[in-house]
Design a protein around this motif. Structure first.
Motif, PDB file in Angstrom:
ATOM      1  N   MET A   1       0.843  -1.187   0.000  1.00 28.67           N
ATOM      2  CA  MET A   1       0.000   0.000   0.000  1.00 28.67           C
ATOM      3  C   MET A   1       0.882   1.243   0.000  1.00 28.67           C
ATOM      4  N   ARG A   2       0.629   2.151  -0.943  1.00 25.98           N
ATOM      5  CA  ARG A   2       1.405   3.389  -0.991  1.00 25.98           C
ATOM      6  C   ARG A   2       0.623   4.480  -0.271  1.00 25.98           C
ATOM      7  N   THR A   3       1.297   5.132   0.684  1.00 22.87           N
ATOM      8  CA  THR A   3       0.647   6.167   1.471  1.00 22.87           C
ATOM      9  C   THR A   3       1.679   7.226   1.826  1.00 22.87           C
ATOM     10  N   VAL A   4       1.231   8.297   2.469  1.00 24.93           N
ATOM     11  CA  VAL A   4       2.143   9.350   2.917  1.00 24.93           C
ATOM     12  C   VAL A   4       2.348   9.186   4.420  1.00 24.93           C
ATOM     13  N   LEU A   5       3.601   9.034   4.817  1.00 27.50           N
ATOM     14  CA  LEU A   5       3.924   8.768   6.218  1.00 27.50           C
ATOM     15  C   LEU A   5       5.009   9.702   6.720  1.00 27.50           C
ATOM     16  N   GLU A   6       4.894  10.067   7.993  1.00 29.17           N
ATOM     17  CA  GLU A   6       5.986  10.719   8.693  1.00 29.17           C
ATOM     18  C   GLU A   6       7.091   9.690   8.936  1.00 29.17           C
ATOM     19  N   GLY A   7       8.339  10.134   8.974  1.00 33.87           N
ATOM     20  CA  GLY A   7       9.447   9.213   9.179  1.00 33.87           C
ATOM     21  C   GLY A   7       9.307   8.381  10.442  1.00 33.87           C
ATOM     22  N   SER A   8       8.874   9.008  11.538  1.00 32.80           N
ATOM     23  CA  SER A   8       8.687   8.270  12.787  1.00 32.80           C
ATOM     24  C   SER A   8       7.613   7.208  12.651  1.00 32.80           C
ATOM     25  N   HIS A   9       6.544   7.533  11.925  1.00 33.89           N
ATOM     26  CA  HIS A   9       5.461   6.569  11.735  1.00 33.89           C
ATOM     27  C   HIS A   9       5.884   5.443  10.797  1.00 33.89           C
ATOM     28  N   ALA A  10       6.820   5.721   9.895  1.00 33.30           N
ATOM     29  CA  ALA A  10       7.361   4.658   9.044  1.00 33.30           C
ATOM     30  C   ALA A  10       8.084   3.616   9.892  1.00 33.30           C
ATOM     31  N   VAL A  11       8.826   4.084  10.902  1.00 32.08           N
ATOM     32  CA  VAL A  11       9.471   3.149  11.835  1.00 32.08           C
ATOM     33  C   VAL A  11       8.423   2.305  12.539  1.00 32.08           C
ATOM     34  N   ALA A  12       7.376   2.968  13.050  1.00 30.82           N
ATOM     35  CA  ALA A  12       6.335   2.254  13.790  1.00 30.82           C
ATOM     36  C   ALA A  12       5.626   1.220  12.918  1.00 30.82           C
ATOM     37  N   GLU A  13       5.393   1.548  11.650  1.00 30.32           N
ATOM     38  CA  GLU A  13       4.772   0.577  10.738  1.00 30.32           C
ATOM     39  C   GLU A  13       5.641  -0.660  10.595  1.00 30.32           C
ATOM     40  N   ALA A  14       6.948  -0.468  10.494  1.00 30.78           N
ATOM     41  CA  ALA A  14       7.854  -1.610  10.369  1.00 30.78           C
ATOM     42  C   ALA A  14       7.843  -2.463  11.629  1.00 30.78           C
TER      43      ALA A  14
ATOM     44  N   SER B   1      15.794   8.346   3.877  1.00 29.31           N
ATOM     45  CA  SER B   1      14.422   8.687   3.517  1.00 29.31           C
ATOM     46  C   SER B   1      13.438   7.918   4.397  1.00 29.31           C
ATOM     47  N   CYS B   2      12.163   8.310   4.337  1.00 21.67           N
ATOM     48  CA  CYS B   2      11.136   7.593   5.094  1.00 21.67           C
ATOM     49  C   CYS B   2      11.018   6.148   4.618  1.00 21.67           C
ATOM     50  N   GLN B   3      11.076   5.935   3.300  1.00 22.64           N
ATOM     51  CA  GLN B   3      11.008   4.575   2.781  1.00 22.64           C
ATOM     52  C   GLN B   3      12.176   3.738   3.277  1.00 22.64           C
ATOM     53  N   GLU B   4      13.355   4.308   3.241  1.00 24.38           N
ATOM     54  CA  GLU B   4      14.529   3.567   3.711  1.00 24.38           C
ATOM     55  C   GLU B   4      14.435   3.283   5.207  1.00 24.38           C
ATOM     56  N   THR B   5      13.828   4.196   5.955  1.00 20.92           N
ATOM     57  CA  THR B   5      13.666   3.996   7.387  1.00 20.92           C
ATOM     58  C   THR B   5      12.756   2.806   7.673  1.00 20.92           C
ATOM     59  N   LEU B   6      11.626   2.716   6.980  1.00 21.12           N
ATOM     60  CA  LEU B   6      10.732   1.568   7.161  1.00 21.12           C
ATOM     61  C   LEU B   6      11.441   0.272   6.772  1.00 21.12           C
ATOM     62  N   ASP B   7      12.042   0.277   5.588  1.00 18.43           N
ATOM     63  CA  ASP B   7      12.688  -0.937   5.090  1.00 18.43           C
ATOM     64  C   ASP B   7      13.831  -1.375   5.991  1.00 18.43           C
ATOM     65  N   THR B   8      14.625  -0.416   6.450  1.00 20.44           N
ATOM     66  CA  THR B   8      15.787  -0.738   7.276  1.00 20.44           C
ATOM     67  C   THR B   8      15.369  -1.304   8.629  1.00 20.44           C
TER      68      THR B   8
ATOM     69  N   THR C   1       9.253  14.492   8.859  1.00 21.43           N
ATOM     70  CA  THR C   1       8.958  14.827   7.462  1.00 21.43           C
ATOM     71  C   THR C   1       8.049  13.763   6.867  1.00 21.43           C
ATOM     72  N   TYR C   2       7.062  14.199   6.087  1.00 22.99           N
ATOM     73  CA  TYR C   2       6.127  13.283   5.437  1.00 22.99           C
ATOM     74  C   TYR C   2       6.563  13.040   3.995  1.00 22.99           C
ATOM     75  N   GLU C   3       6.592  11.781   3.613  1.00 24.49           N
ATOM     76  CA  GLU C   3       6.971  11.382   2.255  1.00 24.49           C
ATOM     77  C   GLU C   3       6.107  10.207   1.811  1.00 24.49           C
ATOM     78  N   PRO C   4       5.953  10.003   0.503  1.00 25.93           N
ATOM     79  CA  PRO C   4       5.259   8.794   0.020  1.00 25.93           C
ATOM     80  C   PRO C   4       6.069   7.547   0.387  1.00 25.93           C
ATOM     81  N   VAL C   5       5.376   6.549   0.934  1.00 27.82           N
ATOM     82  CA  VAL C   5       6.037   5.324   1.387  1.00 27.82           C
ATOM     83  C   VAL C   5       5.203   4.120   0.951  1.00 27.82           C
ATOM     84  N   ASP C   6       5.876   3.099   0.440  1.00 34.50           N
ATOM     85  CA  ASP C   6       5.235   1.814   0.179  1.00 34.50           C
ATOM     86  C   ASP C   6       5.267   0.988   1.459  1.00 34.50           C
ATOM     87  N   VAL C   7       4.110   0.746   2.032  1.00 32.92           N
ATOM     88  CA  VAL C   7       4.017  -0.058   3.246  1.00 32.92           C
ATOM     89  C   VAL C   7       3.695  -1.495   2.838  1.00 32.92           C
TER      90      VAL C   7
END
Length: 389
Positions: free
Chosen positions: A1-14, A137-144, A171-177
């Motif tokens: 799912m592609r959405t817009v996420l804050e970097g901190s929330h990208a971590v939480a999703e992971a 980036s936010c995407q790299e943060t989730l993936d990492t 910062t909010y960026e488009p992220v593939d969750v």
């Protein structure tokens, strides 16, 4: 799912996708959004984890050392003074070979009191036995963060996922969750190699005499050495599932570059833009992004940098009495070469000060126009000092 996420929330999703079992939380700006979001996930049932509200960062890691010793997947987050307060227990986590994952949001250390980004907090912990991974980036943060659980559990060492305060954390960026099924394919349930078990009693973290201690230290180093090739293995598995890969280092336009900028974190993103502008003007410049800091990827860095004439290392950190910390490591990595580039160390962006495109171009021109560095560390963008202590 592609959405817009804050970097901190990208971590939480992971962390949610990792099906983490115990989360310990003590809020400190700018990581608070991570544990706040995780508390929401625990409250609504989307993360079936034990959420521990502790009284300090020291307690946050102590709680996870106990939980990880019992054989469950664990996570926490911190920043700055909070990480400094954890320092004693960082050694206990790595010495006990516990695969704890922690998000560390880079924030300047006090005094003066500052909540903005600066890498000195995480880099001050470089000798504690934690793997360190720096994100852009936010995407790299989730993936990492997802990769960190896999890597930690393969080598039985804790992992620190490091991201810049505000420039990335807020910062909010488009992220593939990823969906949960894909995440489960990449990250299977945790199978601990050892754990506290009433059916098989054992003692952990006991007194160790001189006749055994050195071997334990060498085993931690062996784990770090294994982490170097395991990281590549984990990334290959991740790419096969999700189609994304970052590498322990990333080289951009380095094949013919005479001067190579070395960056980490979000400064890399601005450097990419400056790089393309300079290349369009005919400048032979390249970019090396360092993602994996511990273990330090010496051979990968040598391979990229050895053919350059000059290297400009941009440090958002400083080791008092020495120099920028990435510059120290780069110099050490290159010192064994018969022919090696001149290494210019630049200090920029401390305490969250902007590192703009013009600052990066100034850094490049300084390296280009000077045959050798005029000092160990070149401070960029300093204001005139009115009062000295």
């Amino acid at each position: 799912m592609r959405t817009v996420l804050e970097g901190s929330h990208a971590v939480a999703e992971a962390v949610r996708l990792a099906r983490t079992q115990v989360v310990s939380a003590y809020p400190i700006t700018p990581q608070t959004h991570i544990v706040e979001r995780l508390s929401d996930f625990c409250a609504d049932g989307s993360l079936k984890a034990r959420f521990l509200r502790v009284e300090s960062e020291h307690s946050a890691l102590a709680a996870l050392i106990g939980a990880a010793s019992a054989g469950v997947r664990t996570f926490t987050a911190t920043s700055s003074q909070g990480l400094a307060l954890m320092h004693e227990l960082l050694h206990w986590a790595s010495g006990a070979r516990l695969p704890i994952v922690m998000a560390e949001v880079n924030r300047a250390l006090a005094p003066g009191w500052n909540i903005w980004t600066d890498q000195t907090d995480s880099l001050a912990q470089r000798d504690t036995g934690w793997i360190q991974l720096y994100c852009e980036s936010c995407q790299e943060t989730l993936d990492t963060t997802l990769q960190a659980f896999r890597l930690a559990e393969l080598v039985n060492l804790p992992v620190m996922v490091v991201l810049d305060a505000f420039f990335l954390s807020h910062t909010y960026e488009p992220v593939d969750v990823p969906d949960e099924e894909a995440a489960d394919r990449f990250l299977p349930p945790f199978q601990p190699r050892f754990q506290l078990d009433t059916k098989n009693p054992c003692a952990l973290n006991q007194m160790v005499p001189p006749s055994f201690y050195m071997e334990m230290r060498r085993n931690i180093q062996s784990g770090m050495e294994e982490a170097m090739w395991r990281f590549a293995e984990v990334e290959a598995e991740f790419e096969s599932v999700f189609g994304r890969c970052y590498g322990m280092v990333e080289a951009v336009h380095c094949e013919d570059a005479e001067i190579i900028l070395v960056t980490s974190g979000t400064i890399t993103s601005t450097s990419r833009m400056v790089l393309e502008e300079l290349r369009a003007k005919g400048e032979k410049v390249g970019l090396l992004k360092v993602k994996l800091f511990r273990p330090f990827p010496v051979e990968a860095i040598r391979t990229v940098l050895k053919s350059a004439r000059k290297v400009a290392v941009i440090d958002r950190n400083f080791s008092f009495g020495a120099s920028g910390i990435f510059a120290q490591e780069i110099r050490a990595a290159l010192c064994g070469l018969d022919e090696r580039p001149q290494v210019f160390g630049f200090i920029a962006g401390l305490g969250g000060r902007d590192v703009t495109a013009s600052v990066l171009e100034e850094i490049y021109l300084h390296a280009k126009n000077n045959p050798t560095p005029d000092s160990e560390s070149i401070w960029v963008g300093l204001h005139e000092v009115q009062h000295a202590i």
